[in-house]
Each structure stands twice: as structure tokens, then as C-alpha cells.
Enzyme design. Structure first.
Site, PDB file in Angstrom:
ATOM      1  N   ARG A   1       0.983  -1.246  -0.052  1.00 12.59           N
ATOM      2  CA  ARG A   1      -0.048   0.137   0.165  1.00 12.59           C
ATOM      3  C   ARG A   1       0.941   1.208  -0.005  1.00 12.59           C
ATOM      4  O   ARG A   1       0.572   2.200   0.320  1.00 12.59           O
ATOM      5  CB  ARG A   1      -0.823  -0.049   1.295  1.00 12.59           C
ATOM      6  CG  ARG A   1      -2.011  -0.900   1.217  1.00 12.59           C
ATOM      7  CD  ARG A   1      -3.298  -0.386   0.392  1.00 12.59           C
ATOM      8  NE  ARG A   1      -4.320  -1.384   0.296  1.00 12.59           N
ATOM      9  CZ  ARG A   1      -5.271  -1.385   1.115  1.00 12.59           C
ATOM     10  NH1 ARG A   1      -5.652  -0.460   2.254  1.00 12.59           N
ATOM     11  NH2 ARG A   1      -6.112  -2.410   0.984  1.00 12.59           N
TER      12      ARG A   1
ATOM     13  N   ARG B   1      -3.319   6.868   1.219  1.00 10.15           N
ATOM     14  CA  ARG B   1      -3.802   7.913   1.954  1.00 10.15           C
ATOM     15  C   ARG B   1      -2.862   8.634   2.765  1.00 10.15           C
ATOM     16  O   ARG B   1      -3.011   9.571   3.629  1.00 10.15           O
ATOM     17  CB  ARG B   1      -5.073   7.693   2.776  1.00 10.15           C
ATOM     18  CG  ARG B   1      -6.183   7.324   2.031  1.00 10.15           C
ATOM     19  CD  ARG B   1      -7.291   6.830   2.603  1.00 10.15           C
ATOM     20  NE  ARG B   1      -6.848   5.515   3.000  1.00 10.15           N
ATOM     21  CZ  ARG B   1      -7.715   4.463   3.577  1.00 10.15           C
ATOM     22  NH1 ARG B   1      -9.083   4.766   3.884  1.00 10.15           N
ATOM     23  NH2 ARG B   1      -6.979   3.248   3.828  1.00 10.15           N
TER      24      ARG B   1
ATOM     25  N   ARG C   1      -6.603  12.114  -5.454  1.00 12.65           N
ATOM     26  CA  ARG C   1      -7.989  11.347  -5.106  1.00 12.65           C
ATOM     27  C   ARG C   1      -9.116  12.480  -4.956  1.00 12.65           C
ATOM     28  O   ARG C   1     -10.083  12.200  -5.750  1.00 12.65           O
ATOM     29  CB  ARG C   1      -8.073  10.452  -3.898  1.00 12.65           C
ATOM     30  CG  ARG C   1      -9.260   9.699  -3.763  1.00 12.65           C
ATOM     31  CD  ARG C   1      -9.287   8.924  -2.454  1.00 12.65           C
ATOM     32  NE  ARG C   1      -9.448   9.753  -1.462  1.00 12.65           N
ATOM     33  CZ  ARG C   1      -9.607   9.236  -0.215  1.00 12.65           C
ATOM     34  NH1 ARG C   1     -10.029   8.057  -0.024  1.00 12.65           N
ATOM     35  NH2 ARG C   1      -9.884   9.921   0.948  1.00 12.65           N
TER      36      ARG C   1
ATOM     37  N   ASP D   1      -6.916  -2.552  -7.081  1.00 11.54           N
ATOM     38  CA  ASP D   1      -7.546  -3.009  -5.756  1.00 11.54           C
ATOM     39  C   ASP D   1      -7.647  -4.645  -6.155  1.00 11.54           C
ATOM     40  O   ASP D   1      -8.173  -4.933  -7.482  1.00 11.54           O
ATOM     41  CB  ASP D   1      -8.827  -2.334  -5.470  1.00 11.54           C
ATOM     42  CG  ASP D   1      -9.154  -2.890  -3.839  1.00 11.54           C
ATOM     43  OD1 ASP D   1      -8.605  -2.335  -2.987  1.00 11.54           O
ATOM     44  OD2 ASP D   1      -9.743  -3.646  -3.746  1.00 11.54           O
TER      45      ASP D   1
ATOM     46  N   TYR E   1     -15.307 -11.426   0.378  1.00 11.43           N
ATOM     47  CA  TYR E   1     -15.950 -10.066  -0.045  1.00 11.43           C
ATOM     48  C   TYR E   1     -17.187 -10.652  -0.781  1.00 11.43           C
ATOM     49  O   TYR E   1     -18.329  -9.970  -0.770  1.00 11.43           O
ATOM     50  CB  TYR E   1     -14.941  -9.318  -0.769  1.00 11.43           C
ATOM     51  CG  TYR E   1     -14.102  -8.440   0.111  1.00 11.43           C
ATOM     52  CD1 TYR E   1     -14.178  -7.643   0.660  1.00 11.43           C
ATOM     53  CD2 TYR E   1     -12.744  -9.266   0.300  1.00 11.43           C
ATOM     54  CE1 TYR E   1     -13.249  -7.112   1.748  1.00 11.43           C
ATOM     55  CE2 TYR E   1     -11.740  -8.733   0.879  1.00 11.43           C
ATOM     56  CZ  TYR E   1     -12.139  -7.680   1.812  1.00 11.43           C
ATOM     57  OH  TYR E   1     -11.076  -7.239   2.586  1.00 11.43           O
TER      58      TYR E   1
HETATM   59  O1  CP3 Z   1       0.059  -1.593  -2.540  1.00 16.42           O
HETATM   60  C1  CP3 Z   1      -0.245  -0.589  -3.386  1.00 16.42           C
HETATM   61  O2  CP3 Z   1       0.214   0.619  -3.039  1.00 16.42           O
HETATM   62  C2  CP3 Z   1      -1.087  -0.900  -4.328  1.00 16.42           C
HETATM   63  C3  CP3 Z   1      -2.593  -0.727  -4.383  1.00 16.42           C
HETATM   64  C4  CP3 Z   1      -3.547  -1.704  -3.674  1.00 16.42           C
HETATM   65  C5  CP3 Z   1      -4.617  -1.140  -3.048  1.00 16.42           C
HETATM   66  N1  CP3 Z   1      -5.527  -2.531  -2.545  1.00 16.42           N
HETATM   67  C6  CP3 Z   1      -5.128   0.411  -2.929  1.00 16.42           C
HETATM   68  C7  CP3 Z   1      -6.271   0.652  -2.059  1.00 16.42           C
HETATM   69  C8  CP3 Z   1      -3.391  -3.028  -3.251  1.00 16.42           C
HETATM   70  C9  CP3 Z   1      -2.416  -3.893  -3.700  1.00 16.42           C
HETATM   71  C10 CP3 Z   1      -4.502  -3.454  -2.713  1.00 16.42           C
HETATM   72  C11 CP3 Z   1      -5.019  -4.914  -2.180  1.00 16.42           C
HETATM   73  C12 CP3 Z   1      -6.188  -5.173  -1.433  1.00 16.42           C
HETATM   74  N2  CP3 Z   1      -7.339  -4.230  -1.559  1.00 16.42           N
HETATM   75  C13 CP3 Z   1      -6.204  -6.060  -0.288  1.00 16.42           C
HETATM   76  C14 CP3 Z   1      -5.113  -6.831   0.051  1.00 16.42           C
HETATM   77  C15 CP3 Z   1      -4.093  -6.396   0.814  1.00 16.42           C
HETATM   78  C16 CP3 Z   1      -4.401  -6.037   2.212  1.00 16.42           C
HETATM   79  O3  CP3 Z   1      -4.454  -4.959   2.834  1.00 16.42           O
HETATM   80  O4  CP3 Z   1      -4.778  -7.057   2.894  1.00 16.42           O
HETATM   81  C17 CP3 Z   1      -7.474  -5.876   0.195  1.00 16.42           C
HETATM   82  C18 CP3 Z   1      -7.952  -6.754   1.422  1.00 16.42           C
HETATM   83  C19 CP3 Z   1      -8.228  -4.854  -0.260  1.00 16.42           C
HETATM   84  C20 CP3 Z   1      -9.567  -4.618  -0.198  1.00 16.42           C
HETATM   85  C21 CP3 Z   1      -9.897  -3.120   0.112  1.00 16.42           C
HETATM   86  N3  CP3 Z   1      -9.450  -2.102  -0.685  1.00 16.42           N
HETATM   87  C22 CP3 Z   1     -10.156  -2.667   1.237  1.00 16.42           C
HETATM   88  C23 CP3 Z   1     -10.421  -3.578   2.502  1.00 16.42           C
HETATM   89  C24 CP3 Z   1     -10.201  -1.402   1.340  1.00 16.42           C
HETATM   90  C25 CP3 Z   1     -10.819  -0.269   2.501  1.00 16.42           C
HETATM   91  C26 CP3 Z   1      -9.965  -0.403   3.795  1.00 16.42           C
HETATM   92  C27 CP3 Z   1      -8.491   0.794   3.584  1.00 16.42           C
HETATM   93  O5  CP3 Z   1      -7.711   0.527   3.644  1.00 16.42           O
HETATM   94  O6  CP3 Z   1      -9.197   1.838   3.047  1.00 16.42           O
HETATM   95  C28 CP3 Z   1      -9.699  -0.892   0.047  1.00 16.42           C
HETATM   96  C29 CP3 Z   1      -9.364   0.378  -0.492  1.00 16.42           C
HETATM   97  C30 CP3 Z   1      -8.092   0.777  -0.972  1.00 16.42           C
HETATM   98  N4  CP3 Z   1      -7.419   0.028  -1.705  1.00 16.42           N
HETATM   99  C31 CP3 Z   1      -7.390   1.952  -0.879  1.00 16.42           C
HETATM  100  C32 CP3 Z   1      -6.148   1.837  -1.655  1.00 16.42           C
HETATM  101  C33 CP3 Z   1      -5.112   2.968  -1.342  1.00 16.42           C
HETATM  102  C34 CP3 Z   1      -7.955   3.278   0.077  1.00 16.42           C
HETATM  103  C35 CP3 Z   1      -8.902   3.940  -0.646  1.00 16.42           C
HETATM  104  C36 CP3 Z   1      -8.965   5.500  -0.437  1.00 16.42           C
HETATM  105  O7  CP3 Z   1      -8.322   6.217  -1.275  1.00 16.42           O
HETATM  106  O8  CP3 Z   1      -9.870   5.782   0.240  1.00 16.42           O
END
Ligand code: CP3
Length: 354
Positions: A27, A31, A40, A78, A154
């Protein structure tokens, strides 16, 4: 294609000698970075960032521009793009995490599930090509997907942050239905990752974020077996180079030996395991990626450097380690603390590669 200027990350995944321990952060685009929050806002929403190749490229490169120490870029997208392409209707409510309009709980809905047309995910492949072009050989680009099991949680629950009881109930009461979902997911993910590789991804990672919620026997049956199937179906070389694969089960360190046998080049580790002990168990088969607790980045540069030193010392001399966090960086991380970690890895790891 331009030549890669820094292949330290790819070499470490292949357990080849490097001058230092390469590092990236799960990640890393997100944010905690003010420039990400700005992008964003301009794009409108998180999914608008993902679906527009120009925005996805911009935010992928933000951490690399800020931290020259990073040895890899990861596609900005994502894991939930896949169930969205299957027609489940993904949305992200501000501050609430992901939600699906439709869930897979009724037998009739589950039986209708099928591998979607990859054209629905073309925006992801376009982002990969655009990022590769913009990277211009700086560092390798990682493509990724969720694991079949993690995506299924999910798809069945309809949201995150649950205890997975509907999905686990299905595993025990109607394993045939869950196996159908997992099989469709696995076949979809093979096509999805191979299309990312064709578009320019130079390594791929499978995120099994919720595999650790399964019982000992259920983990193999409902998660690991399907990841094995995916690894077997992946394109092994592109542009004349091996495309290494990383498998990461959060909470899965009890099962490292089984994970090391599925054919992936590297395993991700969360922070619950000592990386030296993990190396002793499986280091002759796979590279290891991890495993600093992301919460440490909320502390001080001194505490961070001490923890980096301890993880590097525990892994010890030699190759096959990619430094990373044990899970995604949190949104409350001060950016300068992430910088302190990256600088400490660069400074302290050279001694282990002499
Ligand atoms: O690593 C990176 O920089 C690449 C981008 C990336 C995102 N999600 C961007 C994201 C990657 C590799 C993911 C994978 C992801 N997404 C996983 C597996 C990794 C892990 O964390 O276990 C999972 C379970 C998700 C599902 C997901 N996406 C959730 C549960 C959420 C909301 C919770 C949170 O952290 O906000 C997201 C949103 C998300 N995916 C954000 C980002 C940058 C935040 C969104 C925002 O900008 O509001």
C-alpha cells in the site's frame, strides 16, 4: 522495451546475490501521502483513480518520487476489481471500506457465476502499460490479485470487516458451492494475472489477506490448493525474463512449509513470525518478503531503525530477502517515518550482502 536500471528486487525474489536488501511497502501509494489525497480529490473517488490510466500512473509513481530508496512499484488498483467485473457491483463508501450491491449466498446466484470477459478489466491492463511506460526502467512493476478465498469472503459477505461466518458456514455446510466460487475465481485470476504480465507486469503477488481465518485443514482445501492452481497457470517468462511470483497469506505463518511447496518463488510474511526462523524452515525453497509491523511506523525514527536492524539481523547474511511491512502501511503513518524505515534498510542491509 527499455532496460531495467534496478533489478535488485527481481534478483532477491529469485534468491540471486544482490548488494543490499531491496525494499518496497505494501500500500505504498495511499492515504498517508498528502499528494495521494490531493490526486484522489481531483479524480473524485478511489475507483476513479483505478479506472483512469493517467491517474493510476500518477499515484503509482508518487511514492517512488518521494522515496528514491524504493526498489519496486506496485500497480495502483484493488483486489476487488475482479468481483466487480463478475457483476457484483463494487462501491467504496468514504470511511466505510468496500461494499457489494449483490452477494453470493443463494445457490442459484452462485451457480450462475462464471469467468468474466477480460475486456471488463481492460482499464487495469491499460494502467499497467501506462505505468511501465512512465517508469521507463527505473524499477520493476508488480502486478497483483487477491486469492480465490480472500475474494470469496467479500463476494459472500458483501463487505469487509466481518468475521467471515457466512463464508465459513458455506465451507462446512455446502463445500460444493464454495468450491464452485473458488474454481471460477482461480480460473479468472489466472487470466487476469497473465493479462497483467502481457501488459508489462514484471512480478506478480497474490494477496491472501484472510487465509489466516481458516482452520488448519480448511486452509489447504479452500485457500492454498487454489493458489497452487494459479501459480501453475501463470506465464513464467516475459520479455525474455522470469516473472517471479509471491504468495502472501496474512496470519499464515503456521503453514509456511505447505506454502513453500506450491511453486511460488517467494512468500510474504506478516509480523507474527521471526523471519530468521521462517528462513530456517523454508529459505532453501523460497525467498521471503516482510515483515515489519506497520504500527511501528507510527512511533519514532529511532524505534523504527532499531526494528529494521533486528529484522535484518534475524534474516542474517545472504540473499533471498525482500524487506517489506507485514501488511499495508496505515493511513496514519507520518510520511517521514516511512522514509526513516527505507533509509535504515538501505544503510544497514549492505553489511549482510558482503
Ligand atoms: O499497495 C499498493 O500501493 C497498491 C494498491 C493496492 C490497494 N489495495 C489500493 C487501495 C493494493 C495492492 C490493494 C490490495 C487490497 N485491497 C487487499 C489486499 C491487501 C491487504 O491489505 O490485505 C485488500 C483486502 C483490499 C480490499 C480493500 N481495498 C479494502 C478492505 C479497502 C478499504 C480499507 C482501506 O484500507 O481503506 C480498500 C481500499 C483501498 N485500496 C485504498 C487503497 C489506496 C484506500 C482507498 C481510499 O483512497 O480511500
Amino acid at each position: 522495451m527499455t532496460t531495467l536500471q534496478n533489478d535488485t528486487f527481481l534478483k532477491a525474489l529469485m534468491r540471486q546475490p544482490t548488494d543490499y536488501t531491496p525494499v518496497w511497502m505494501m500500500r505504498q501509494a495511499g492515504r498517508y501521502l498528502p499528494e495521494y489525497r490531493e490526486s484522489r480529490k481531483t479524480a473524485g473517488s478511489f475507483m476513479d483513480l483505478c479506472m483512469n490510466a493517467q491517474f493510476a500512473t500518477e499515484v503509482t509513481l508518487q511514492p517512488l518520487d518521494r522515496y528514491p530508496e524504493l526498489d519496486a512499484a506496485i500497480l495502483f488498483s484493488d483486489i476487488l476489481t475482479v468481483p466487480d467485473a463478475m457483476g457484483l457491483g463494487l462501491s467504496f463508501e468514504a470511511g466505510e471500506g468496500p461494499k457489494f450491491e449483490r452477494t453470493l449466498q443463494q445457490e442459484a446466484d452462485i451457480k450462475q457465476l462464471s469467468v468474466p470477459d477480460m475486456a471488463k478489466l481492460q482499464y487495469v491492463f491499460d494502467a499497467v502499460s501506462s505505468i511501465r511506460k512512465a517508469l521507463n526502467g527505473r524499477v520493476p512493476l508488480i502486478g497483483f490479485s487477491g486469492s480465490p478465498w480472500t475474494l470469496a469472503t467479500y463476494m459472500v459477505e458483501g463487505k469487509g470487516g466481518t468475521d467471515f461466518l457466512n463464508t465459513k458456514k458455506m465451507a462446512y455446510a455446502r463445500p460444493d458451492l464454495l468450491h464452485h466460487i473458488l474454481e471460477v475465481n482461480a480460473q479468472t485470476i489466472i487470466q487476469y494475472l497473465n493479462a497483467q504480465i502481457a501488459a508489462g507486469a514484471q512480478a506478480v503477488m497474490i494477496f491472501d489477506s484472510w487465509g489466516g481465518a481458516l482452520s488448519h485443514n480448511a486452509y489447504k482445501e479452500f485457500s492454498l490448493n487454489y493458489m497452487q492452481k494459479i501459480v501453475a497457470g501463470l506465464t513464467k517468462t516475459a520479455e525474455g525474463k522470469v516473472v517471479p511470483s509471491i504468495v502472501f497469506t496474512k496470519g499464515g505463518a503456521l503453514w509456511l512449509e505447505a506454502q513453500a511447496a506450491i511453486g511460488a518463488d517467494a512468500l510474504g510474511l506478516d509480523w507474527t513470525v521471526d523471519i530468521g526462523q521462517a528462513r530456517a524452515r523454508v529459505g532453501n525453497k523460497v525467498a521471503l518478503q516482510g515483515n515489519m509491523d506497520p504500527a511501528i511506523l507510527l512511533s519514532t525514527p529511532e524505534a523504527i531503525e532499531k526494528e529494521v536492524a533486528s529484522i535484518l539481523a534475524s534474516y542474517g547474511h545472504g540473499h533471498g530477502h525482500v524487506f517489506n511491512l507485514g501488511h499495508g502501511i496505515t493511513q496514519w503513518t507520518p510520511p517521514e517515518n516511512a522514509g526513516a524505515m527505507l533509509a535504515a534498510v538501505k544503510k544497514l542491509s549492505k553489511a549482510y550482502h558482503l
